[in-house]
Design a protein around this motif. Structure first.
Motif, PDB file in Angstrom:
ATOM      1  N   LEU A  30       0.827  -1.200   0.000  1.00  0.00           N
ATOM      2  CA  LEU A  30       0.000   0.000   0.000  1.00  0.00           C
ATOM      3  C   LEU A  30       0.868   1.260   0.000  1.00  0.00           C
ATOM      4  CD1 LEU A  30      -2.634  -1.115   2.647  1.00  0.00           C
ATOM      5  CD2 LEU A  30      -3.164  -0.545   0.272  1.00  0.00           C
ATOM      6  N   ARG A  31       1.975   1.210   0.718  1.00  0.00           N
ATOM      7  CA  ARG A  31       2.886   2.356   0.759  1.00  0.00           C
ATOM      8  C   ARG A  31       3.663   2.493  -0.540  1.00  0.00           C
ATOM      9  NH1 ARG A  31       7.888   3.772   0.849  1.00  0.00           N
ATOM     10  NH2 ARG A  31       8.579   1.618   0.578  1.00  0.00           N
ATOM     11  N   TYR A  32       4.203   1.392  -1.010  1.00  0.00           N
ATOM     12  CA  TYR A  32       5.139   1.416  -2.136  1.00  0.00           C
ATOM     13  C   TYR A  32       4.468   1.821  -3.443  1.00  0.00           C
ATOM     14  CZ  TYR A  32       8.800  -0.222  -5.325  1.00  0.00           C
ATOM     15  OH  TYR A  32       9.763  -0.309  -6.291  1.00  0.00           O
ATOM     16  N   ASP A  33       3.268   1.338  -3.683  1.00  0.00           N
ATOM     17  CA  ASP A  33       2.557   1.659  -4.936  1.00  0.00           C
ATOM     18  C   ASP A  33       1.066   1.716  -4.637  1.00  0.00           C
ATOM     19  OD1 ASP A  33       2.224   2.285  -7.557  1.00  0.00           O
ATOM     20  OD2 ASP A  33       2.864   0.353  -8.363  1.00  0.00           O
ATOM     21  N   SER A  34       0.641   2.833  -4.077  1.00  0.00           N
ATOM     22  CA  SER A  34      -0.702   2.963  -3.523  1.00  0.00           C
ATOM     23  C   SER A  34      -1.801   2.812  -4.572  1.00  0.00           C
ATOM     24  CB  SER A  34      -0.845   4.329  -2.851  1.00  0.00           C
ATOM     25  OG  SER A  34      -2.151   4.502  -2.352  1.00  0.00           O
ATOM     26  N   PRO A  35      -2.846   2.039  -4.261  1.00  0.00           N
ATOM     27  CA  PRO A  35      -3.999   1.929  -5.170  1.00  0.00           C
ATOM     28  C   PRO A  35      -4.711   3.265  -5.366  1.00  0.00           C
ATOM     29  CG  PRO A  35      -4.044   0.192  -3.513  1.00  0.00           C
ATOM     30  CD  PRO A  35      -2.993   1.167  -3.090  1.00  0.00           C
ATOM     31  N   VAL A  36      -4.688   4.106  -4.348  1.00  0.00           N
ATOM     32  CA  VAL A  36      -5.256   5.455  -4.443  1.00  0.00           C
ATOM     33  C   VAL A  36      -4.103   6.443  -4.346  1.00  0.00           C
ATOM     34  CG1 VAL A  36      -6.863   7.123  -3.460  1.00  0.00           C
ATOM     35  CG2 VAL A  36      -7.398   4.684  -3.359  1.00  0.00           C
ATOM     36  N   GLN A  37      -3.922   7.232  -5.399  1.00  0.00           N
ATOM     37  CA  GLN A  37      -2.745   8.098  -5.483  1.00  0.00           C
ATOM     38  C   GLN A  37      -2.995   9.524  -5.029  1.00  0.00           C
ATOM     39  OE1 GLN A  37       0.642   7.556  -6.916  1.00  0.00           O
ATOM     40  NE2 GLN A  37       0.064   5.529  -6.183  1.00  0.00           N
ATOM     41  N   ALA A  38      -4.240   9.968  -5.064  1.00  0.00           N
ATOM     42  CA  ALA A  38      -4.483  11.380  -4.771  1.00  0.00           C
ATOM     43  C   ALA A  38      -5.908  11.594  -4.302  1.00  0.00           C
ATOM     44  CB  ALA A  38      -4.216  12.226  -6.019  1.00  0.00           C
ATOM     45  N   THR A  39      -6.085  12.677  -3.589  1.00  0.00           N
ATOM     46  CA  THR A  39      -7.413  13.161  -3.240  1.00  0.00           C
ATOM     47  C   THR A  39      -7.326  14.685  -3.218  1.00  0.00           C
ATOM     48  OG1 THR A  39      -9.274  12.928  -1.700  1.00  0.00           O
ATOM     49  CG2 THR A  39      -7.086  13.131  -0.736  1.00  0.00           C
ATOM     50  N   ALA A  40      -8.444  15.360  -3.012  1.00  0.00           N
ATOM     51  CA  ALA A  40      -8.440  16.828  -3.060  1.00  0.00           C
ATOM     52  C   ALA A  40      -9.344  17.390  -1.977  1.00  0.00           C
ATOM     53  CB  ALA A  40      -8.891  17.315  -4.434  1.00  0.00           C
ATOM     54  N   ARG A  41      -9.040  18.598  -1.554  1.00  0.00           N
ATOM     55  CA  ARG A  41      -9.859  19.330  -0.600  1.00  0.00           C
ATOM     56  C   ARG A  41      -9.939  20.791  -1.041  1.00  0.00           C
ATOM     57  NH1 ARG A  41     -10.754  14.887   0.548  1.00  0.00           N
ATOM     58  NH2 ARG A  41     -10.719  13.849   2.591  1.00  0.00           N
ATOM     59  N   PHE A  42     -10.905  21.499  -0.459  1.00  0.00           N
ATOM     60  CA  PHE A  42     -11.024  22.940  -0.651  1.00  0.00           C
ATOM     61  C   PHE A  42     -10.762  23.631   0.687  1.00  0.00           C
ATOM     62  CE2 PHE A  42     -13.728  21.102  -3.916  1.00  0.00           C
ATOM     63  CZ  PHE A  42     -13.356  21.826  -5.051  1.00  0.00           C
ATOM     64  N   SER A  43     -10.018  24.728   0.640  1.00  0.00           N
ATOM     65  CA  SER A  43      -9.726  25.461   1.870  1.00  0.00           C
ATOM     66  C   SER A  43     -10.854  26.458   2.126  1.00  0.00           C
ATOM     67  CB  SER A  43      -8.386  26.188   1.743  1.00  0.00           C
ATOM     68  OG  SER A  43      -8.376  27.020   0.586  1.00  0.00           O
ATOM     69  N   ALA A  44     -11.872  26.015   2.835  1.00  0.00           N
ATOM     70  CA  ALA A  44     -13.096  26.801   2.986  1.00  0.00           C
ATOM     71  C   ALA A  44     -12.832  28.207   3.513  1.00  0.00           C
ATOM     72  CB  ALA A  44     -14.067  26.071   3.914  1.00  0.00           C
ATOM     73  N   GLU A  45     -11.964  28.332   4.494  1.00  0.00           N
ATOM     74  CA  GLU A  45     -11.674  29.641   5.080  1.00  0.00           C
ATOM     75  C   GLU A  45     -10.225  30.063   4.861  1.00  0.00           C
ATOM     76  OE1 GLU A  45     -12.852  29.552   9.149  1.00  0.00           O
ATOM     77  OE2 GLU A  45     -14.841  28.733   8.710  1.00  0.00           O
ATOM     78  N   GLY A  46      -9.504  29.278   4.071  1.00  0.00           N
ATOM     79  CA  GLY A  46      -8.100  29.572   3.836  1.00  0.00           C
ATOM     80  C   GLY A  46      -7.229  29.061   4.970  1.00  0.00           C
ATOM     81  N   PHE A  47      -5.989  28.668   4.656  1.00  0.00           N
ATOM     82  CA  PHE A  47      -5.048  28.290   5.701  1.00  0.00           C
ATOM     83  C   PHE A  47      -3.626  28.386   5.173  1.00  0.00           C
ATOM     84  CE2 PHE A  47      -4.933  24.406   3.398  1.00  0.00           C
ATOM     85  CZ  PHE A  47      -6.197  23.821   3.362  1.00  0.00           C
ATOM     86  N   GLN A  48      -2.677  28.244   6.081  1.00  0.00           N
ATOM     87  CA  GLN A  48      -1.267  28.342   5.753  1.00  0.00           C
ATOM     88  C   GLN A  48      -0.639  26.952   5.732  1.00  0.00           C
ATOM     89  OE1 GLN A  48       0.523  31.187   5.079  1.00  0.00           O
ATOM     90  NE2 GLN A  48      -1.340  32.441   5.261  1.00  0.00           N
ATOM     91  N   ILE A  49       0.204  26.696   4.742  1.00  0.00           N
ATOM     92  CA  ILE A  49       0.946  25.440   4.654  1.00  0.00           C
ATOM     93  C   ILE A  49       2.405  25.789   4.421  1.00  0.00           C
ATOM     94  CG2 ILE A  49       1.189  23.216   3.488  1.00  0.00           C
ATOM     95  CD1 ILE A  49      -1.682  23.635   2.428  1.00  0.00           C
ATOM     96  N   ASP A  50       3.193  25.684   5.481  1.00  0.00           N
ATOM     97  CA  ASP A  50       4.629  25.939   5.385  1.00  0.00           C
ATOM     98  C   ASP A  50       4.913  27.296   4.732  1.00  0.00           C
ATOM     99  OD1 ASP A  50       7.321  25.423   5.712  1.00  0.00           O
ATOM    100  OD2 ASP A  50       7.517  24.349   3.814  1.00  0.00           O
ATOM    101  N   GLY A  51       4.176  28.309   5.168  1.00  0.00           N
ATOM    102  CA  GLY A  51       4.392  29.656   4.656  1.00  0.00           C
ATOM    103  C   GLY A  51       3.651  29.980   3.376  1.00  0.00           C
ATOM    104  N   HIS A  52       2.984  29.010   2.787  1.00  0.00           N
ATOM    105  CA  HIS A  52       2.204  29.238   1.574  1.00  0.00           C
ATOM    106  C   HIS A  52       0.735  29.423   1.954  1.00  0.00           C
ATOM    107  CE1 HIS A  52       5.397  28.000  -1.333  1.00  0.00           C
ATOM    108  NE2 HIS A  52       5.848  27.375  -0.245  1.00  0.00           N
ATOM    109  N   HIS A  53       0.107  30.425   1.372  1.00  0.00           N
ATOM    110  CA  HIS A  53      -1.279  30.737   1.721  1.00  0.00           C
ATOM    111  C   HIS A  53      -2.238  30.083   0.727  1.00  0.00           C
ATOM    112  CE1 HIS A  53      -4.748  32.851   3.221  1.00  0.00           C
ATOM    113  NE2 HIS A  53      -4.979  33.380   2.022  1.00  0.00           N
ATOM    114  N   ALA A  54      -3.185  29.341   1.266  1.00  0.00           N
ATOM    115  CA  ALA A  54      -4.290  28.821   0.460  1.00  0.00           C
ATOM    116  C   ALA A  54      -5.472  29.756   0.684  1.00  0.00           C
ATOM    117  CB  ALA A  54      -4.644  27.400   0.887  1.00  0.00           C
ATOM    118  N   ALA A  55      -5.900  30.436  -0.358  1.00  0.00           N
ATOM    119  CA  ALA A  55      -7.003  31.386  -0.254  1.00  0.00           C
ATOM    120  C   ALA A  55      -8.309  30.647   0.011  1.00  0.00           C
ATOM    121  CB  ALA A  55      -7.113  32.196  -1.545  1.00  0.00           C
ATOM    122  N   PRO A  56      -9.318  31.341   0.544  1.00  0.00           N
ATOM    123  CA  PRO A  56     -10.615  30.685   0.761  1.00  0.00           C
ATOM    124  C   PRO A  56     -11.128  30.002  -0.500  1.00  0.00           C
ATOM    125  CG  PRO A  56     -10.588  32.818   1.831  1.00  0.00           C
ATOM    126  CD  PRO A  56      -9.316  32.724   1.035  1.00  0.00           C
TER     127      PRO A  56
END
Length: 428
Positions: A310-336
């Motif tokens: 599961l780790r080496y070659d995952s059956p599910v490779q990606a998913t997505a989210r929306f930043s409803a109110e915005g947040f910071q990720i390592d100094g990068h801003h995700a807008a609402p």
């Protein structure tokens, strides 16, 4: 697809390559999920992104952030401001209008909702109604039936000296199990496969033609479950579909549309991921014969080995989210309401989380994979996959000790979200 739509699709791919080139110049790494080479082997791209631009802003997907580090991905999946339901996006009415214009949905068609794409309280309500069927204890009771199905399918090919692992085992096993749980007849399983293959075409970033085919299959599958649900109302049985119909009849717990959408999700998610786990895992072993030999000598390693697959070659490779109110990720801003792509397959190979992550090691300890997600959307079917996968792989290894790959280049499905093989021919 019309000539105009073909030209649009071709232009999209050319534009994607150009935008990715600009990203590489600016950041040292680019992300082009439409590229055929990326879909065959995304891991070199993951490594470059993680090393050079781990919080990557995608020009191709309207400035979406693309995350590749384990801790960043977990932080978003835990964040209550990270939403799965894109229908709440301020621009969704315009998006829906464009979908209607492209004939992807009908004007009077209700927006589909499922556990996968909903947030609390809807997510909580939907999940609570089916969670009892997927507890470790409930799933463990299926073990004898799963073992019988596996050996029945291996018996059918044992005298041939060859098999296609996907067609002969990895696909039919989880489809039979989930179909029996839902209570649908065996005669409909092949049709389920056809519908599921079409539905997954619409996952991730898809062409207009694939999106239309996906929506058509969704409608057909919903119509099928509507018919079977009506039969269960007249004559309830001891199956999951009858339980869902009963929940609908109790009032506001489930609508009819939610019953059908939940069945759709269980069918597709319940078999696609396990099919890919078995196929990807066995391919990894065949490409690393020393690891295969370890499992032959000590079959008790199989449960831990499955976590490593599961780790080496995952059956599910990606998913997505929306930043409803915005947040910071390592100094990068995700807008609402900015979209954030979480590359689970990249997080599973993050050297900050896993020692020597590019190496397959079936003896690896304490493997905390992202393959089933994290937080409230953690995969409901994980206990089932963790039973089906070990049983199928262990039986195949024991029954066919001399198995070899029958092709030098197995063909992968072209899907950004679900990573799996079209076929896996072996000889033994």
């Amino acid at each position: 697809m019309t000539v105009k739509e073909k030209l649009q699709d071709s232009f999209q791919r050319v534009a994607a390559r150009a935008l990715t080139t600009v990203e590489r110049v600016q950041t040292g790494a680019g992300w082009n999920p439409l590229d055929a080479g990326y879909l065959r082997d995304p891991y070199p791209t993951y490594r470059r992104l993680r090393e050079r631009d781990p919080v990557h802003r995608s020009r191709l997907v309207q400035g979406a952030l693309v995350l590749t580090r384990y801790d960043d991905i977990v932080s978003v999946l835990r964040d209550p401001n990270a939403r799965a339901d894109g229908r709440k996006h301020p621009e969704y009415p315009k998006q829906r209008a464009r979908m209607e214009e492209a004939r992807l949905i009908e004007p009077d068609e209700a927006d589909a909702i499922s556990m996968l794409t909903s947030d609390p309280p809807d997510h909580t309500r939907l999940r609570s109604l089916v969670s009892k069927a997927f507890t470790p204890r409930s799933v463990d009771s299926l073990r004898p039936r799963i073992e019988a199905i596996v050996h029945e399918h291996l018996d059918a090919v044992a005298a041939n000296g060859r098999m296609d692992v996907i067609e002969d085992l990895a696909y039919p096993l989880p489809v039979i199990v989930i179909a029996e749980m839902l209570g649908v007849p065996a005669s409909d399983r092949n049709q389920f496969k056809a519908w599921s293959d079409e539905i997954v075409l619409g996952l991730g970033i898809s062409s207009l033609e694939d999106a239309r085919r996906s929506r058509k299959a969704v409608r057909e599958l919903q119509a099928y479950f509507a018919r079977v649900a009506e039969e269960r109302r007249r004559e309830p049985r001891e199956d999951l579909l009858s339980a869902l119909v009963a929940a609908e009849d109790e009032g506001d717990r489930l609508t009819a549309a939610e019953v059908y959408q939940t069945c759709n999700l269980l069918l597709v998610a319940g078999h696609e991921t396990t099919t890919n786990l078995i196929g990807n895992g066995l391919l990894a072993l065949l490409r690393h014969p020393e690891q295969l030999e370890l499992l032959r000598r000590d079959p008790s390693l199989i449960d831990g080995a499955v976590e490593e697959f599961l780790r080496y070659d995952s059956p599910v490779q990606a998913t997505a989210r929306f930043s409803a109110e915005g947040f910071q990720i390592d100094g990068h801003h995700a807008a609402p309401w900015q979209q954030v792509f979480l590359l689970l397959g990249a997080g599973n190979r993050d050297p900050a989380q896993f020692a020597d992550p590019e190496r397959l090691d079936v003896t690896r300890k304490d493997v905390k994979v992202l393959s089933f997600g994290h937080g409230i959307h953690y995969c409901l079917g994980a206990p089932l996959a963790r039973i089906e996968g070990p049983i199928a792989l262990r039986a195949t290894i024991e029954r066919f000790p001399n198995m070899r790959l029958a092709t030098g280049r197995p063909e992968w499905n072209k899907n950004l979200i679900l990573r799996g093989l079209k076929s896996l021919p072996i000889t033994f």
